[in-house]
Design an enzyme around this catalytic site. Structure first.
Site, PDB file in Angstrom:
ATOM      1  N   GLY A 243       7.789   7.464  -7.527  1.00  0.00           N
ATOM      2  CA  GLY A 243       8.040   6.120  -7.019  1.00  0.00           C
ATOM      3  C   GLY A 243       9.135   6.019  -5.972  1.00  0.00           C
ATOM      4  O   GLY A 243       9.444   4.918  -5.497  1.00  0.00           O
ATOM      5  N   PRO A 286       7.227  13.014  -7.973  1.00  0.00           N
ATOM      6  CA  PRO A 286       7.086  12.305  -6.690  1.00  0.00           C
ATOM      7  C   PRO A 286       5.779  12.644  -5.977  1.00  0.00           C
ATOM      8  O   PRO A 286       5.335  13.794  -5.991  1.00  0.00           O
ATOM      9  CB  PRO A 286       8.275  12.838  -5.880  1.00  0.00           C
ATOM     10  CG  PRO A 286       8.512  14.209  -6.429  1.00  0.00           C
ATOM     11  CD  PRO A 286       8.125  14.162  -7.886  1.00  0.00           C
ATOM     12  N   GLY A 287       5.165  11.645  -5.382  1.00  0.00           N
ATOM     13  CA  GLY A 287       3.970  11.864  -4.575  1.00  0.00           C
ATOM     14  C   GLY A 287       4.299  11.492  -3.138  1.00  0.00           C
ATOM     15  O   GLY A 287       4.538  12.340  -2.280  1.00  0.00           O
ATOM     16  N   ARG A 288       4.401  10.175  -2.899  1.00  0.00           N
ATOM     17  CA  ARG A 288       4.662   9.650  -1.551  1.00  0.00           C
ATOM     18  C   ARG A 288       5.887  10.302  -0.908  1.00  0.00           C
ATOM     19  O   ARG A 288       5.895  10.588   0.281  1.00  0.00           O
ATOM     20  CB  ARG A 288       4.899   8.140  -1.688  1.00  0.00           C
ATOM     21  CG  ARG A 288       5.064   7.407  -0.387  1.00  0.00           C
ATOM     22  CD  ARG A 288       5.531   5.967  -0.630  1.00  0.00           C
ATOM     23  NE  ARG A 288       4.936   5.346  -1.771  1.00  0.00           N
ATOM     24  CZ  ARG A 288       3.844   4.586  -1.732  1.00  0.00           C
ATOM     25  NH1 ARG A 288       3.258   4.332  -0.592  1.00  0.00           N
ATOM     26  NH2 ARG A 288       3.364   4.054  -2.835  1.00  0.00           N
ATOM     27  N   ARG A 325      -4.376   0.915   3.096  1.00  0.00           N
ATOM     28  CA  ARG A 325      -3.139   0.333   2.565  1.00  0.00           C
ATOM     29  C   ARG A 325      -2.772  -1.025   3.184  1.00  0.00           C
ATOM     30  O   ARG A 325      -2.360  -1.930   2.452  1.00  0.00           O
ATOM     31  CB  ARG A 325      -1.976   1.316   2.675  1.00  0.00           C
ATOM     32  CG  ARG A 325      -2.230   2.634   1.893  1.00  0.00           C
ATOM     33  CD  ARG A 325      -0.987   3.489   1.760  1.00  0.00           C
ATOM     34  NE  ARG A 325      -0.023   2.896   0.855  1.00  0.00           N
ATOM     35  CZ  ARG A 325       1.049   2.266   1.229  1.00  0.00           C
ATOM     36  NH1 ARG A 325       1.349   2.145   2.514  1.00  0.00           N
ATOM     37  NH2 ARG A 325       1.857   1.744   0.327  1.00  0.00           N
ATOM     38  N   TYR A 329      -2.514  -3.749   0.382  1.00  0.00           N
ATOM     39  CA  TYR A 329      -1.144  -4.114  -0.047  1.00  0.00           C
ATOM     40  C   TYR A 329      -0.342  -4.791   1.059  1.00  0.00           C
ATOM     41  O   TYR A 329       0.883  -4.858   0.963  1.00  0.00           O
ATOM     42  CB  TYR A 329      -0.334  -2.884  -0.450  1.00  0.00           C
ATOM     43  CG  TYR A 329      -1.047  -1.808  -1.221  1.00  0.00           C
ATOM     44  CD1 TYR A 329      -1.526  -2.035  -2.507  1.00  0.00           C
ATOM     45  CD2 TYR A 329      -1.202  -0.537  -0.676  1.00  0.00           C
ATOM     46  CE1 TYR A 329      -2.145  -1.024  -3.219  1.00  0.00           C
ATOM     47  CE2 TYR A 329      -1.824   0.477  -1.382  1.00  0.00           C
ATOM     48  CZ  TYR A 329      -2.300   0.224  -2.651  1.00  0.00           C
ATOM     49  OH  TYR A 329      -2.912   1.239  -3.346  1.00  0.00           O
ATOM     50  N   CYS A 356     -16.422  -3.630   9.647  1.00  0.00           N
ATOM     51  CA  CYS A 356     -16.927  -4.999   9.667  1.00  0.00           C
ATOM     52  C   CYS A 356     -16.222  -5.824   8.608  1.00  0.00           C
ATOM     53  O   CYS A 356     -16.800  -6.143   7.559  1.00  0.00           O
ATOM     54  CB  CYS A 356     -18.424  -4.989   9.446  1.00  0.00           C
ATOM     55  SG  CYS A 356     -19.236  -4.210  10.824  1.00  0.00           S
ATOM     56  N   GLU A 357     -15.010  -6.129   8.876  1.00  0.00           N
ATOM     57  CA  GLU A 357     -14.153  -6.785   7.895  1.00  0.00           C
ATOM     58  C   GLU A 357     -12.977  -7.380   8.666  1.00  0.00           C
ATOM     59  O   GLU A 357     -12.256  -6.643   9.339  1.00  0.00           O
ATOM     60  CB  GLU A 357     -13.653  -5.694   6.941  1.00  0.00           C
ATOM     61  CG  GLU A 357     -13.129  -6.136   5.628  1.00  0.00           C
ATOM     62  CD  GLU A 357     -14.253  -6.356   4.622  1.00  0.00           C
ATOM     63  OE1 GLU A 357     -14.109  -7.322   3.859  1.00  0.00           O
ATOM     64  OE2 GLU A 357     -15.250  -5.620   4.617  1.00  0.00           O
TER      65      GLU A 357
HETATM   66  N1  LLP Z   1       3.348   9.500 -11.530  1.00  0.00           N
HETATM   67  C1  LLP Z   1       2.488   8.584 -11.984  1.00  0.00           C
HETATM   68  C2  LLP Z   1       2.171   8.537 -13.397  1.00  0.00           C
HETATM   69  C3  LLP Z   1       1.917   7.665 -11.106  1.00  0.00           C
HETATM   70  O1  LLP Z   1       1.085   6.747 -11.577  1.00  0.00           O
HETATM   71  C4  LLP Z   1       2.222   7.743  -9.716  1.00  0.00           C
HETATM   72  C5  LLP Z   1       1.616   6.815  -8.777  1.00  0.00           C
HETATM   73  C6  LLP Z   1       3.099   8.737  -9.290  1.00  0.00           C
HETATM   74  C7  LLP Z   1       3.659   9.596 -10.220  1.00  0.00           C
HETATM   75  C8  LLP Z   1       3.468   8.919  -7.854  1.00  0.00           C
HETATM   76  O2  LLP Z   1       4.041   7.801  -7.307  1.00  0.00           O
HETATM   77  P1  LLP Z   1       4.736   7.910  -5.849  1.00  0.00           P
HETATM   78  O3  LLP Z   1       5.893   8.872  -5.969  1.00  0.00           O
HETATM   79  O4  LLP Z   1       3.723   8.433  -4.902  1.00  0.00           O
HETATM   80  O5  LLP Z   1       5.152   6.539  -5.543  1.00  0.00           O
HETATM   81  N2  LLP Z   1      -2.019   3.796  -3.722  1.00  0.00           N
HETATM   82  C9  LLP Z   1      -0.705   3.201  -3.810  1.00  0.00           C
HETATM   83  C10 LLP Z   1       0.200   3.945  -4.731  1.00  0.00           C
HETATM   84  C11 LLP Z   1      -0.323   4.059  -6.144  1.00  0.00           C
HETATM   85  C12 LLP Z   1       0.585   4.878  -6.988  1.00  0.00           C
HETATM   86  C13 LLP Z   1       0.015   5.064  -8.326  1.00  0.00           C
HETATM   87  N3  LLP Z   1       0.779   5.937  -9.124  1.00  0.00           N
HETATM   88  C14 LLP Z   1      -0.127   3.108  -2.410  1.00  0.00           C
HETATM   89  O6  LLP Z   1      -0.793   3.495  -1.468  1.00  0.00           O
HETATM   90  O7  LLP Z   1       0.983   2.637  -2.233  1.00  0.00           O
END
Ligand code: LLP
Length: 432
Positions: A243, A286-288, A325, A329, A356-357
């Site tokens: 997050g 972390p992902g993003r 996105r 969002y 088409c949106e």
């Molecule tokens: N761990 C869990 C259990 C999660 O559900 C998520 C994200 C992460 C880690 C990674 O979160 P991050 O570090 O990337 O914020 N599609 C949306 C984001 C959905 C995130 C869902 N869970 C967007 O484009 O903002």
């Protein structure tokens, strides 16, 4: 900085973006390997090497491909998967199963069976239905699964409501209701096929404020405390999710990872000392934060429509199919005209996609130099949840992904072809 402007042209990780657009066509996702490397280095320096007994797993939902698995493994991180498809990708890439974590709120029996048979390192059990299902599967396969319970910590989050996950009213995690969570803990402790290791929470995404993580931590520590006092059982792991926010536009003021990590580690250390426990293993997800700023998307400008006194629409050859996105969002992005990167910004335009949106708007009101057809637009910070959320709406093809590193470019995902889109279509005999 992997972003540079030379002779008015945008370079990304040493590559001329105009040449990339010419070589691979547009729309094109471009991923900087050096940016990923820098992020992973910060994770090692601010977390893994600074605090013993810690793990970082990359949330692969943000962006996953076989090559990405290889980079993540090389950089010393584990991988979080949330579906059979992500799990399969990781296994096919040769990612060590014990370094995988399996999250998700509705893992199917076959997905769980896959995870158990591969020997996935941790299964993050999201609900009591899953606990029962997993126990049955482990019993029938004569295996043991190491689990964490994902809890819903019930904290307030300051981000878009679609990307909050830690509030009470959430489809994710086990509610902290004593009639739900306590029996689950008891069952997991007693089970012969489940090894209960600890707790997991994930409060939300794109956060620039550590307060929700810290509030969720208090809830989790109270639960650890309860488990020790009531059952004489000591959970040894705490996964604090991901997050951590990144920079999309000038309005974002992202913090270094240490801003989140240090107070969390300090609090856990104090807790363990007070309770006379060995320090718990702490995991981040972390992902993003790892991949977001490592990605840009290149588009070619097509039609331009100036509605006098209303708005100038500048259309690109992609849109909500490669980046959903903004539509989903109201996410904001920054961009430059890659071939006019040093020119003064003289007009305000709205960048729209070709779907088409009416909601297919990528950037509303951005200042640019005079935009013309065939200019190349580079949208920044599209590495996370761009390609991974791409789709075939209007039967637009999913763009290619190119990995760049110090001036070298390599294709890591081919552009979809029209034939690819037809591959699973069937025409029943009677309709032929
Ligand atoms: N761990 C869990 C259990 C999660 O559900 C998520 C994200 C992460 C880690 C990674 O979160 P991050 O570090 O990337 O914020 N599609 C949306 C984001 C959905 C995130 C869902 N869970 C967007 O484009 O903002």
């Amino acid at each position: 900085m992997v972003k540079k402007i030379e002779n008015g042209i945008l370079y990304f990780d040493g590559c001329n973006t105009l040449e990339l657009a010419k070589k691979y066509n547009t729309p094109l996702y471009v991923i900087s390997e050096n940016e990923i490397i820098n992020r992973c280095k910060e994770i090692r320096e601010s977390f893994l090497n600074k605090y013993p007994n810690t793990k970082a797993v990359y949330a692969s939902k943000a962006f996953l491909s076989l090559a990405m698995c290889k980079i993540i493994e090389r950089e010393g991180l584990g991988l979080d998967v949330v579906s059979g498809g992500e799990l399969y990708t990781a296994i096919e890439a040769g990612f060590p199963a014990e370094k995988l974590e399996f999250n998700g709120n509705n893992k199917s029996a076959s997905e769980l069976r896959m995870a158990v048979s591969y020997g996935v390192g941790r299964i993050i059990v999201d609900n009591t239905f899953e606990l029962d299902l997993l126990e049955e599967i482990c019993k029938s396969e004569n295996k043991t699964a190491k689990i964490l319970f994902r809890i819903t910590p019930g904290v307030k989050i300051n981000t878009h409501k679609y990307i909050t996950t830690g509030n009470k009213d959430s489809k994710f995690g086990i509610p902290l209701n004593e009639n739900i969570i306590y029996p689950a803990i008891e069952k997991a402790i007693k089970s012969e096929h489940i090894e209960f290791i600890g707790f997991h929470y994930h409060v939300g995404s794109q956060l620039h404020d550590n307060r929700s993580h810290l509030a969720a931590l208090e809830t989790s520590l109270a639960l650890v405390n309860f488990t020790i006092d009531k059952y004489g059982y000591t959970p040894s792991e705490l996964n604090i999710g991901g997050g951590f926010g990144i920079k999309y536009t000038e309005n974002d003021n992202p913090k270094p990872l240490s801003y989140f990590i240090d107070p969390i580690m300090d609090r856990i250390e104090r807790f363990c000392t007070e309770k006379n426990l060995d320090m718990m293993q702490v995991i981040i997800e972390p992902g993003r934060w790892v991949i977001g700023e490592a990605g840009i998307t290149l588009y070619t400008i097509g039609s331009i429509k100036d509605i006098p006194n209303i708005r100038k629409y500048v259309a690109v050859d992609g849109g909500m199919t490669d980046n959903i996105r903004p539509a989903l969002y109201q996410a904001q992005y920054d961009a430059v005209i890659a071939n006019k990167a040093s020119k003064p910004k003289t007009e305000t335009v709205t960048i729209c996609g070709k779907c088409c949106e009416s909601g297919d708007i990528l950037i509303k009101d951005i200042n640019t130099p005079n935009v013309e057809a065939d200019d190349i637009l580079a949208v920044f910070s599209t590495g996370a949840y761009g390609y991974s959320m791409s789709n075939n709406y209007n039967r637009n093809v999913i763009p290619a992904v190119v990995l760049v590193n110090d001036g070298n470019d390599e294709l890591i995902v081919k552009r979809q072809s029209y034939q690819d889109m037809l591959r699973n279509d069937l025409v029943p005999e009677r309709l032929r």
